[in-house]
Design a protein around this motif. Structure first.
Motif, mmCIF file in Angstrom:
data_model
loop_
_atom_site.group_PDB
_atom_site.id
_atom_site.type_symbol
_atom_site.label_atom_id
_atom_site.label_comp_id
_atom_site.label_asym_id
_atom_site.label_seq_id
_atom_site.Cartn_x
_atom_site.Cartn_y
_atom_site.Cartn_z
ATOM 1 N N PRO A 167 -10.131 5.014 -17.968
ATOM 2 C CA PRO A 167 -9.356 5.915 -18.825
ATOM 3 C C PRO A 167 -8.155 5.206 -19.455
ATOM 4 N N GLY A 168 -7.989 5.393 -20.753
ATOM 5 C CA GLY A 168 -6.825 4.850 -21.451
ATOM 6 C C GLY A 168 -6.948 3.404 -21.871
ATOM 7 N N LEU A 169 -8.019 2.735 -21.554
ATOM 8 C CA LEU A 169 -8.165 1.337 -21.942
ATOM 9 C C LEU A 169 -8.601 1.254 -23.398
ATOM 10 N N ASP A 170 -7.845 0.462 -24.212
ATOM 11 C CA ASP A 170 -8.234 0.357 -25.620
ATOM 12 C C ASP A 170 -9.222 -0.797 -25.808
ATOM 13 N N GLU A 171 -9.800 -0.860 -27.015
ATOM 14 C CA GLU A 171 -10.878 -1.816 -27.250
ATOM 15 C C GLU A 171 -10.373 -3.258 -27.242
ATOM 16 N N ASP A 172 -9.115 -3.496 -27.711
ATOM 17 C CA ASP A 172 -8.591 -4.870 -27.706
ATOM 18 C C ASP A 172 -8.447 -5.404 -26.277
ATOM 19 N N ASP A 173 -7.855 -4.560 -25.391
ATOM 20 C CA ASP A 173 -7.735 -4.991 -23.993
ATOM 21 C C ASP A 173 -9.114 -5.145 -23.347
ATOM 22 N N ALA A 174 -10.006 -4.219 -23.686
ATOM 23 C CA ALA A 174 -11.371 -4.325 -23.148
ATOM 24 C C ALA A 174 -12.020 -5.619 -23.591
ATOM 25 N N ASP A 175 -11.766 -6.005 -24.841
ATOM 26 C CA ASP A 175 -12.345 -7.252 -25.345
ATOM 27 C C ASP A 175 -11.795 -8.452 -24.579
ATOM 28 N N ARG A 176 -10.514 -8.470 -24.291
ATOM 29 C CA ARG A 176 -9.924 -9.594 -23.572
ATOM 30 C C ARG A 176 -10.433 -9.671 -22.119
ATOM 31 N N ILE A 177 -10.550 -8.493 -21.482
ATOM 32 C CA ILE A 177 -11.077 -8.479 -20.109
ATOM 33 C C ILE A 177 -12.517 -8.951 -20.095
ATOM 34 N N ALA A 178 -13.304 -8.476 -21.070
ATOM 35 C CA ALA A 178 -14.699 -8.913 -21.137
ATOM 36 C C ALA A 178 -14.785 -10.418 -21.348
ATOM 37 N N GLU A 179 -13.917 -10.947 -22.167
ATOM 38 C CA GLU A 179 -13.896 -12.390 -22.387
ATOM 39 C C GLU A 179 -13.590 -13.131 -21.084
ATOM 40 N N ALA A 180 -12.585 -12.642 -20.346
ATOM 41 C CA ALA A 180 -12.196 -13.300 -19.100
ATOM 42 C C ALA A 180 -13.289 -13.228 -18.044
ATOM 43 N N LEU A 181 -14.062 -12.160 -18.077
ATOM 44 C CA LEU A 181 -15.128 -11.975 -17.088
ATOM 45 C C LEU A 181 -16.459 -12.535 -17.561
ATOM 46 N N GLY A 182 -16.499 -13.114 -18.728
ATOM 47 C CA GLY A 182 -17.738 -13.699 -19.207
ATOM 48 C C GLY A 182 -18.828 -12.692 -19.475
ATOM 49 N N ASP A 183 -18.451 -11.411 -19.696
ATOM 50 C CA ASP A 183 -19.410 -10.352 -20.032
ATOM 51 C C ASP A 183 -20.474 -10.137 -18.947
ATOM 52 N N LEU A 184 -20.151 -10.529 -17.724
ATOM 53 C CA LEU A 184 -21.109 -10.340 -16.628
ATOM 54 C C LEU A 184 -21.095 -8.872 -16.198
ATOM 55 N N PRO A 185 -22.218 -8.186 -16.262
ATOM 56 C CA PRO A 185 -22.228 -6.744 -15.995
ATOM 57 C C PRO A 185 -21.661 -6.345 -14.633
ATOM 58 N N LEU A 186 -22.042 -7.041 -13.547
ATOM 59 C CA LEU A 186 -21.544 -6.654 -12.239
ATOM 60 C C LEU A 186 -20.037 -6.875 -12.144
ATOM 61 N N ALA A 187 -19.551 -7.971 -12.715
ATOM 62 C CA ALA A 187 -18.114 -8.219 -12.697
ATOM 63 C C ALA A 187 -17.375 -7.164 -13.503
ATOM 64 N N LEU A 188 -17.938 -6.747 -14.633
ATOM 65 C CA LEU A 188 -17.335 -5.687 -15.438
ATOM 66 C C LEU A 188 -17.268 -4.384 -14.650
ATOM 67 N N GLU A 189 -18.344 -4.061 -13.925
ATOM 68 C CA GLU A 189 -18.360 -2.833 -13.138
ATOM 69 C C GLU A 189 -17.258 -2.857 -12.079
ATOM 70 N N GLN A 190 -17.100 -3.968 -11.385
ATOM 71 C CA GLN A 190 -16.088 -4.057 -10.345
ATOM 72 C C GLN A 190 -14.667 -4.026 -10.925
#
Length: 821
Positions: A167-190
């Motif tokens: 909740p409340g996460l914007d797309e820019d921050d989501a993009d940076r987190i996804a970049e840091a996590l390498g878009d790995l689905p399990l890592a994103l879920e955690q």
């Protein structure tokens, strides 16, 4: 199983559907989803199954990382399809046949999740007109299946997933987190679960990821993709900082959960066994509130999935891997010991009580994954012995053998292993498995050596020595050494009664074994007496008629009744036993196969030839699939089918099968084993019916002379060979010799069975004809009062085929069925 937060993968799902559904109807399709662990293969497979379930009649999920777990899952499918049973090896074969034939469902999808590689699950793959979907980290599938390599999320999928979950996460921050996590689905879920639960901001999360990125915890280090920036361990390390700070109890629990298997763990494992552990972790388990808080914290950070409906907890295999890697060697071994003790304490001691089997089934994957066989703790090793026994009692002889061999390999590495009580006990279990799997000489050699060592280490009246004393006699019987086995079991029963008392389960096993000896020696009245006493006592011990040991004895009693001439009574009671076996153990447990074979023999003896033949063929085919072609039970089933083919007039088929089976008996047991000669006697009857009486006489003469020397002239196997030899002489026109031999056979049958047994009367019918043809009077046939043809009809019923054959003046045959040893 479907992930409610599943996002993206639309093009991959479309392509997968096209691959599976694009083939012609009825075409088998094997499709592999290949990629790194945690990349989303399992979630993708689950989503596909949900979206396209309407394309199939059956959709089934098979955890495939362990052959035992995969076998159990397929056995459960077999039950759903109505072709299964408690014996998992047979159930797997049945379900694969059902899928191949498309009966009852032609459209099916099987998903094999987390398969190690093609070789590991080759035996579990079906064929036919359905679809198989495999998820695996292995790249080998591209050589044997359609391969679809699953990559990480594309960036749009990653950001959409994170925005939806946090909740409340914007797309820019989501993009940076996804970049840091390498878009790995399990890592994103955690990461999303961590943010949603703790409220941690994107900047803080990104800073901690940068500062705590440690390749040491890279769980994908077997084959990491080029350029992959971070690993799952990074997210785990961030989450665990909060967990360790907020709940050290949860961290201690996670350390132990990491050493279980990846399947759901029954929470009773901790609740019921909490008093067996001391120390800090034992204190957590004994305090219900502390344990519940620890469980809640694990679920909160998505480090474990607590299922309150099924009362289980489950940790993803990757989280388990990085948790194990974080532990020091000392902490890991301490946690592993706790897990082993908990598993052992959870498992009931009595593996012969079928009510305890579901508990063992639930522990199956965890026992293997936690490597209990490496433990040096006495209570854990005792549990290992019980677990190996559970596997073979349940019918999984192969699994039990593998587990026992692994344990022995570990336990014999140190000094003094040859005198270790647990090593010796596990060797006893291994010996049982070798015999059950048909490796008779190997079983005998192992048991003989183990018995000598047990007697030396424990003494002749120790519990384990006496148990092996029982098993060793089974080796002697299997090798045809019936007299030695009888002497051995008489001593064994005496010792058991003195040491344990009359109602102890192991005493009852000794009594059961002595009954088998008497049965093999032709003393069926004594066998029946012992079996009836065993049944009465087993009913007191186990409490009901469907306990597997009670069923075993009921089956034996019906065999005794048949051999004593009570054919119809044996049929009626054996039908009940077969039905009870099916309900208690499933359709094709090995003991049920024996019971069905027993029924088929009783049906033939009762004159129901067509039904007996059909059942005997089914049993023979099942034995061929379940065991090796040279397994003793397989050969016995084939030997029985020879007799059914003969009485239904299929003489050439009977001859071919009898010759093949005799050859296998000779190769497996030796030319002079009693069962080899018994099979030769059956072949001889067929040959005489085909007009080849000289060959038949040669086989019967050799069998009679050899059996007279090895098992005794009074044994009914020997008498059957002699009675058939008389028929061979009559077929050659030598009625005087036939009458001489027939008279000796009749005297033997009278001594063994008395004047009213069907075999005695059949022999008298043949003898009367030979005496008349030889021109004699008052010779041989006068031993019985009255007309033997009439008396046989009264004994069997006038409509019985054998009675009708006697009334027509036909020659009556005698056959042999190898009993279980």
């Amino acid at each position: 199983m479907r992930n409610p937060h599943f996002t993206g993968r639309e093009s991959t799902l479309d392509r997968l559907h096209e691959e599976l559904s694009g083939s012609a109807a009825g075409t088998f399709v094997l499709q592999a989803l290949q990629g790194l662990g945690g990349i989303g293969k399992t979630q993708l497979a689950a989503e596909y199954a949900h979206r396209f379930a309407s394309d199939y009649d059956v959709v089934w999920w098979v955890p495939a990382e362990s052959d035992l777990v995969a076998r159990a899952s397929l056995a459960a499918l077999a039950e759903e399809l109505g072709v299964g049973g408690a014996d998992s090896a047979v159930a797997v074969r049945n379900v694969l046949d059902s899928l191949r034939l498309g009966r009852p469902y032609p459209r099916w999808l099987l998903i094999y999740d987390n398969a190690v590689g093609p070789d590991e699950i080759a035996d579990f793959l079906p064929s036919g007109g359905g679809h198989v979907l495999i998820t695996s980290r292995s790249t080998q599938w591209r050589h044997g299946a359609r391969n679809l390599e699953i990559d990480v999320f594309d960036r749009a999928e990653s950001t959409a997933f994170l925005v939806q979950r946090v909740p409340g996460l914007d797309e820019d921050d989501a993009d940076r987190i996804a970049e840091a996590l390498g878009d790995l689905p399990l890592a994103l879920e955690q990461a999303a679960a961590f943010q949603a639960e703790t409220g941690i901001g994107a900047e803080t999360l990104l800073r901690e990821l940068r500062e705590r990125a440690r390749d040491l915890f890279d769980v994908f280090n077997e084959n990491p993709p080029v350029g992959y920036p971070l690993t799952l361990a990074t997210v785990w390390a961030t989450s665990v900082v909060r967990l360790r700070r907020q709940s050290p109890d949860a961290m201690a629990l996670l350390d132990r959960l990491a050493l279980f298997g990846p399947e759901p763990i029954p929470l009773e494992t901790f609740a019921e066994a909490r008093h067996v552990l001391g120390g800090d972790f034992g204190a957590i388990l004994t305090d219900t509130l502390r344990l519940q808080r620890a469980l809640r914290h694990l679920g909160r950070y998505s480090l474990a999935r607590v299922d309150t409906v099924r009362n289980t907890i489950q940790v993803h295999r990757l989280i388990q891997a990085v948790t194990r890697a974080e532990l020091s060697d000392e902490a890991r071994e301490r946690a592993r010991l706790d897990v082993h003790v908990l598993l052992g304490a959870r498992a009931p001691i009595d593996v012969d009580d079928s009510d305890n089997w579901p508990v063992y089934e639930g522990l199956l994957g965890h026992v293997l994954e936690s490597r209990v066989v490496v433990s040096a703790q006495p209570e854990v090793r005792r549990f290992c012995v019980r677990f190996a026994r559970y596997l073979y009692v349940r019918g999984d002889y192969e699994g039990s053998r593998g587990f026992a061999e692994a344990a022995i390999e570990h336990w014999t590495r140190g000094p003094g292993a040859e005198r270790d009580e647990h090593v010796l006990s596990m060797r006893m279990v291994l010996g049982v498995n070798l015999r059950l799997l048909g490796e008779l000489r190997a079983a005998h050699e192992l048991d003989e050596a183990t018995l000598a060592r047990m007697t030396e280490v424990f003494g002749p009246e120790h519990e384990e020595t006496l148990r092996l004393l029982n098993s060793y006699a089974g080796d002697l019987r299997a090798l045809g050494r019936f007299r030695e086995a009888t002497e051995h079991d008489e001593l064994s029963l005496e010792l058991h009664r003195r040491v344990f008392g009359g109602d102890d389960p192991w005493t009852l096993m000794a009594e059961n074994n002595l009954a088998i000896d008497h049965r093999l020696s032709g003393r069926y009245d004594r066998a029946l007496e012992l079996d009836q006493d065993t049944l009465e006592r087993r009913l007191r011990v186990y409490g009901g008629p469907t306990n597997h040991w009670v069923l075993f004895t009921r089956n034996q009693i019906n065999r005794d009744l048949r051999e004593l001439g009570e054919y119809e009574r044996s049929v009626q009671r054996q039908r009940e036993v077969v039905a009870d076996y099916e309900q208690a153990l499933g359709a094709e447990h090995p003991n049920l196969l024996r019971a069905r074979k027993n029924l088929s023999v009783s049906l033939r003896k009762a004159g129901r030839f067509a039904e007996a033949r059909e059942l005997a063929e089914q049993v023979s085919e099942h034995y061929e699939r379940r065991f090796s072609p040279t397994h003793l039970d397989t050969l016995a089933a084939r030997c029985n089918l020879v007799n059914d083919l003969r009485v239904t007039g299929e003489l050439e088929e009977a001859r071919t099968l009898a010759e093949e089976t005799r050859k296998r008996f000779t190769e497996t047991l030796g030319a002079d084993h009693p069962f080899t000669h018994g099979c030769a006697v059956n072949l001889a009857v067929v040959l005489r019916r085909l007009g080849r009486h000289a060959e038949a006489a040669e086989l019967n003469e050799r069998a009679w002379r050899t059996l007279s020397g090895t098992i005794g002239a009074e044994n009914d196997y020997t008498l059957i060979a002699l009675a058939n030899l008389a028929s061979d002489r009559a077929a050659a026109g030598d009625f005087a010799d036939a009458a001489d031999r027939g008279g000796k056979a009749l005297a033997g049958f009278l001594a063994v069975f008395g004047p009213d047994h069907p075999l005695t009367l059949q022999c008298a019918v043949n003898l009367a004809a030979d005496v008349a043809a030889a021109g004699r009077s008052g010779d041989g046939a006068a031993v019985l009062e009255g007309d033997p043809v009439r008396r046989l009809a009264e004994r069997l019923g006038a409509d019985h085929p054998v009675a009708q054959a006697a009334a027509r003046g036909d020659r009556l045959d005698f056959d042999f069925e190898p009993p279980p040893v």
